[in-house]
Scaffold this motif. Structure first.
Motif, short mmCIF file in Angstrom:
data_model
loop_
_atom_site.label_atom_id
_atom_site.label_comp_id
_atom_site.label_asym_id
_atom_site.label_seq_id
_atom_site.Cartn_x
_atom_site.Cartn_y
_atom_site.Cartn_z
N LEU A 1 62.99 -38.74 44.14
CA LEU A 1 62.12 -39.38 43.14
C LEU A 1 61.76 -40.80 43.56
CD1 LEU A 1 63.78 -38.21 39.81
CD2 LEU A 1 61.48 -37.64 40.60
N THR A 2 62.71 -41.50 44.16
CA THR A 2 62.48 -42.89 44.56
C THR A 2 61.95 -43.00 45.98
OG1 THR A 2 64.76 -43.17 45.32
CG2 THR A 2 64.30 -43.74 43.02
N ALA A 3 61.65 -41.86 46.59
CA ALA A 3 61.12 -41.81 47.96
C ALA A 3 62.05 -42.50 48.95
CB ALA A 3 59.72 -42.39 48.02
N GLY A 4 63.34 -42.27 48.81
CA GLY A 4 64.31 -42.77 49.77
C GLY A 4 64.95 -44.10 49.43
N ASP A 5 64.64 -44.70 48.31
CA ASP A 5 65.26 -45.96 47.91
C ASP A 5 66.65 -45.64 47.36
OD1 ASP A 5 66.12 -48.34 46.78
OD2 ASP A 5 64.16 -48.83 45.93
N THR A 6 67.65 -45.67 48.24
CA THR A 6 69.00 -45.24 47.85
C THR A 6 69.64 -46.14 46.81
OG1 THR A 6 69.96 -46.38 49.76
CG2 THR A 6 69.41 -44.04 50.03
#
Length: 169
Positions: A27-32
């Motif tokens: 959902l955050t496109a990889g923003d862990t």
């Protein structure tokens, strides 16, 4: 009785944490870091309502719904779209050979609007039906179908027609 509910919640949270985190990463496109925050906020909301949540037919589906709505609420109120880095870390459990494809897909997902990204994740990562996706997003089934078509079209534009260069031999 209170301790039994707390134990039940802890068991549920331990079992679902990995799956919710992976969904949040998409959902955050990889923003862990944001993904961790969303999962933590989701678990906080679930804990506050665990008495009711534990009695629903599908607590895991309810948790996914809370995660998605938490993400969309975050996107609506976020004042800045700054990112500390454009390098995506490896997602846990990923196969080494598909790193270029993963990075390409995450970059393309990041360029989609939040609701389109949520539709793609729910429909194709979570494998939910159109009706289930509509219920999570509080929209009509027709709106989900329309968003799906548009989001997939946009992904095709971003990724190009031929993804063969990324596929494993």
């Amino acid at each position: 009785m209170r301790q039994a509910r707390a134990d039940e919640y802890a068991e549920f949270a331990a079992a679902r944490a990995g799956h919710l985190y992976r969904s949040a990463c998409l959902l955050t496109a990889g923003d862990t870091h944001l993904a961790e925050d969303l999962v933590q906020e989701t678990f906080g909301r679930l804990y506050a309502r665990w008495g009711r949540v534990s009695r629903v037919d599908n607590p895991a589906g309810y948790a996914q719904t809370v995660l998605t709505r938490t993400f969309l609420a975050h996107q609506r109120r976020r004042s800045s779209r700054e990112r500390a880095t454009d390098v995506f870390p490896d997602l846990p459990g990923a196969v080494d050979g598909d790193a270029p494809l993963r990075l390409t897909l995450l970059a393309a997902l990041a360029r989609l609007p939040a609701k389109d990204r949520a539709v793609i994740v729910l429909r194709y990562w979570e494998d939910r039906s159109i009706e289930q996706t509509a219920d999570v997003l509080n929209v009509s089934s027709a709106a989900v179908r329309t968003r799906c078509v548009r989001a997939l079209g946009r992904l095709r534009e971003l990724l190009g027609e031929d993804l063969a260069e990324y596929s494993r031999p």
